[in-house]
Design a protein around this motif. Structure first.
Motif, PDB file in Angstrom:
ATOM      1  N   GLY A   2       0.792  -1.227   0.000  1.00  0.00           N
ATOM      2  CA  GLY A   2       0.000   0.000   0.000  1.00  0.00           C
ATOM      3  C   GLY A   2       0.819   1.267   0.000  1.00  0.00           C
ATOM      4  O   GLY A   2       0.247   2.368   0.066  1.00  0.00           O
ATOM      5  N   PHE A   3       2.132   1.157  -0.106  1.00  0.00           N
ATOM      6  CA  PHE A   3       2.980   2.356  -0.086  1.00  0.00           C
ATOM      7  C   PHE A   3       2.766   3.181  -1.352  1.00  0.00           C
ATOM      8  O   PHE A   3       2.892   2.667  -2.461  1.00  0.00           O
ATOM      9  CB  PHE A   3       4.445   1.937   0.037  1.00  0.00           C
ATOM     10  CG  PHE A   3       5.418   3.087   0.032  1.00  0.00           C
ATOM     11  CD1 PHE A   3       5.464   3.981   1.091  1.00  0.00           C
ATOM     12  CD2 PHE A   3       6.297   3.267  -1.017  1.00  0.00           C
ATOM     13  CE1 PHE A   3       6.358   5.036   1.098  1.00  0.00           C
ATOM     14  CE2 PHE A   3       7.202   4.315  -1.023  1.00  0.00           C
ATOM     15  CZ  PHE A   3       7.231   5.198   0.044  1.00  0.00           C
ATOM     16  N   GLN A   4       2.397   4.434  -1.182  1.00  0.00           N
ATOM     17  CA  GLN A   4       2.216   5.436  -2.247  1.00  0.00           C
ATOM     18  C   GLN A   4       0.994   5.180  -3.127  1.00  0.00           C
ATOM     19  O   GLN A   4       0.160   6.050  -3.299  1.00  0.00           O
ATOM     20  CB  GLN A   4       3.484   5.560  -3.120  1.00  0.00           C
ATOM     21  CG  GLN A   4       4.725   5.972  -2.353  1.00  0.00           C
ATOM     22  CD  GLN A   4       4.641   7.387  -1.766  1.00  0.00           C
ATOM     23  OE1 GLN A   4       3.629   8.049  -1.821  1.00  0.00           O
ATOM     24  NE2 GLN A   4       5.724   7.827  -1.155  1.00  0.00           N
ATOM     25  N   ARG A   5       0.891   3.993  -3.721  1.00  0.00           N
ATOM     26  CA  ARG A   5      -0.242   3.707  -4.591  1.00  0.00           C
ATOM     27  C   ARG A   5      -0.354   2.188  -4.733  1.00  0.00           C
ATOM     28  O   ARG A   5       0.587   1.456  -4.413  1.00  0.00           O
ATOM     29  CB  ARG A   5      -0.066   4.359  -5.976  1.00  0.00           C
ATOM     30  CG  ARG A   5       1.133   3.865  -6.768  1.00  0.00           C
ATOM     31  CD  ARG A   5       1.176   4.523  -8.138  1.00  0.00           C
ATOM     32  NE  ARG A   5       2.355   4.185  -8.919  1.00  0.00           N
ATOM     33  CZ  ARG A   5       2.500   3.099  -9.659  1.00  0.00           C
ATOM     34  NH1 ARG A   5       1.534   2.187  -9.700  1.00  0.00           N
ATOM     35  NH2 ARG A   5       3.619   2.888 -10.358  1.00  0.00           N
ATOM     36  N   PRO A   6      -1.483   1.671  -5.231  1.00  0.00           N
ATOM     37  CA  PRO A   6      -1.593   0.223  -5.420  1.00  0.00           C
ATOM     38  C   PRO A   6      -0.588  -0.298  -6.445  1.00  0.00           C
ATOM     39  O   PRO A   6      -0.195   0.402  -7.388  1.00  0.00           O
ATOM     40  CB  PRO A   6      -3.036   0.045  -5.916  1.00  0.00           C
ATOM     41  CG  PRO A   6      -3.760   1.265  -5.459  1.00  0.00           C
ATOM     42  CD  PRO A   6      -2.757   2.375  -5.502  1.00  0.00           C
ATOM     43  N   ILE A   7      -0.181  -1.530  -6.247  1.00  0.00           N
ATOM     44  CA  ILE A   7       0.698  -2.267  -7.165  1.00  0.00           C
ATOM     45  C   ILE A   7       1.975  -1.474  -7.432  1.00  0.00           C
ATOM     46  O   ILE A   7       2.449  -1.362  -8.559  1.00  0.00           O
ATOM     47  CB  ILE A   7      -0.027  -2.639  -8.485  1.00  0.00           C
ATOM     48  CG1 ILE A   7      -1.426  -3.152  -8.191  1.00  0.00           C
ATOM     49  CG2 ILE A   7       0.736  -3.722  -9.233  1.00  0.00           C
ATOM     50  CD1 ILE A   7      -2.218  -3.546  -9.414  1.00  0.00           C
ATOM     51  N   PHE A   8       2.551  -0.948  -6.357  1.00  0.00           N
ATOM     52  CA  PHE A   8       3.791  -0.170  -6.464  1.00  0.00           C
ATOM     53  C   PHE A   8       4.898  -0.774  -5.611  1.00  0.00           C
ATOM     54  O   PHE A   8       6.062  -0.794  -6.011  1.00  0.00           O
ATOM     55  CB  PHE A   8       3.520   1.270  -6.033  1.00  0.00           C
ATOM     56  CG  PHE A   8       4.733   2.141  -5.963  1.00  0.00           C
ATOM     57  CD1 PHE A   8       5.296   2.653  -7.131  1.00  0.00           C
ATOM     58  CD2 PHE A   8       5.323   2.462  -4.741  1.00  0.00           C
ATOM     59  CE1 PHE A   8       6.429   3.457  -7.081  1.00  0.00           C
ATOM     60  CE2 PHE A   8       6.450   3.265  -4.686  1.00  0.00           C
ATOM     61  CZ  PHE A   8       7.006   3.759  -5.856  1.00  0.00           C
ATOM     62  N   ASP A   9       4.549  -1.282  -4.436  1.00  0.00           N
ATOM     63  CA  ASP A   9       5.534  -1.716  -3.450  1.00  0.00           C
ATOM     64  C   ASP A   9       5.083  -3.050  -2.869  1.00  0.00           C
ATOM     65  O   ASP A   9       4.009  -3.138  -2.279  1.00  0.00           O
ATOM     66  CB  ASP A   9       5.649  -0.657  -2.344  1.00  0.00           C
ATOM     67  CG  ASP A   9       6.778  -0.927  -1.372  1.00  0.00           C
ATOM     68  OD1 ASP A   9       7.932  -0.662  -1.730  1.00  0.00           O
ATOM     69  OD2 ASP A   9       6.504  -1.386  -0.249  1.00  0.00           O
TER      70      ASP A   9
END
Length: 320
Positions: free
Chosen positions: A13-20
């Protein structure tokens, strides 16, 4: 959340979905997390356990690829929830997990206190007796599934990657670059290298990528983002782009507006390659999706150029 071969991909959930991503590896009723995101990611990690028949007490290990905060910021807070776990970390990263004061101060200087709280939450120290230092070749025993830690400098000098023989895959942190799923095309995943704002070491990074490829892996599990196959093609493309970044840096080394020129040239490089790959995104969407990474890579490239200049001056002084 996705799962295969006892490997669960967890969106932190860091920054935006499917990013981290963080990963949960499971064997014989025991579990290991690889990377953990931030303090805000902890509910997602704990929520992944029941579907695997696990409780927090069944987690034996939290393995960090490196201690940048999008990978490791939540480590101390997560360890408080895992009564039997030990932390596995590169020798250069261990002191920052035991006493994160310098890590917090450096990040706060870059992002500011408000953004630190919003994006990362509290950075909690970890008791030294719970920290295992993973030198090159260290094996983490997870049930009957050994996980091999290999020193992989380039993105950071405190970086390791984790080899899982069961899946014939590497957990690569940032060593094997970034591959965001929205860039996928009929050709498969798109990839680009990633630098930290304070470090870019192209030759060690290329050597580390070649080390990973030498195992002839089936897949790479990237923090940004998820599992990718076709790894030999992707590795070759990463090395091509690292060399292109070096050429860009050398061409702009003496420019009075160097950072802006580096950013512009990197944006053009990645956009051209993404469009040639058949990315479904428009140029504007590509620029938006990669804006932060272009900025970080430009900063890292600038630091590398400054160090090259310092070495040249030092060599000249020594020989003069």
């Amino acid at each position: 959340m996705s799962e295969s071969l006892g490997i669960v991909t967890i969106d932190t959930g860091f920054q935006r979905p499917i990013f981290d991503a963080a990963y949960l590896v499971v064997d014989n009723g025991r579990g290991a997390f690889i990377d953990c995101g931030t303090q805000h990611s902890i509910p997602a990690l704990l929520a992944a356990l029941p579907a695997q028949g696990l409780t927090p007490a069944d987690i034996d290990w939290l393995i960090l690829t490196h201690v940048h905060l999008d990978h490791a910021g939540g480590a101390g807070a997560l360890m408080r929830q895992l009564p039997n776990a030990r932390l596995v970390v590169h020798p250069r990263g261990a002191p920052h997990m035991i006493d994160p004061a310098r890590l917090v101060a450096g990040a706060t200087a870059v992002y500011g206190a408000e953004e630190m709280a919003r994006s990362y939450g509290e950075i909690v120290p970890i008791a030294a007796e719970r920290v295992v230092i993973a030198r090159d070749g260290h094996i983490v025993p997870l049930g009957g599934r050994p996980l091999l830690c290999v020193d992989t400098p380039g993105h950071a000098r405190h970086h390791l990657c984790v080899w899982d023989e069961r899946s014939r895959s590497w957990f690569t942190g940032d060593t094997f670059g970034l591959s965001y799923r929205e860039f996928d095309s009929a050709r498969g995943p798109f990839i680009l290298p990633t630098s930290s704002p304070v470090q870019f070491e192209p030759e060690p990074l290329k050597a580390s990528i070649r080390t990973l490829l030498a195992s002839d892996p089936e897949a790479m599990y990237l923090t940004h983002y998820g599992r990718v196959g076709d790894v030999q093609r992707l590795g070759a493309e990463l090395i091509e782009q690292i060399d292109a970044m070096v050429r860009i840096g050398q061409a702009q080394a003496a420019d009075g507006e160097r950072h802006a020129r580096l950013s512009e040239a990197l944006r053009a490089l990645y956009t051209e390659r993404a469009l040639a790959h058949g990315s479904p995104l428009s140029e504007a969407q590509i620029h938006a999706a990669l804006a932060v990474d272009i900025e970080l890579n430009a900063q890292g490239l600038g630091v590398w150029l400054d160090r090259q200049t310092e070495r040249s001056v030092s060599t000249a002084d020594a020989t003069g």
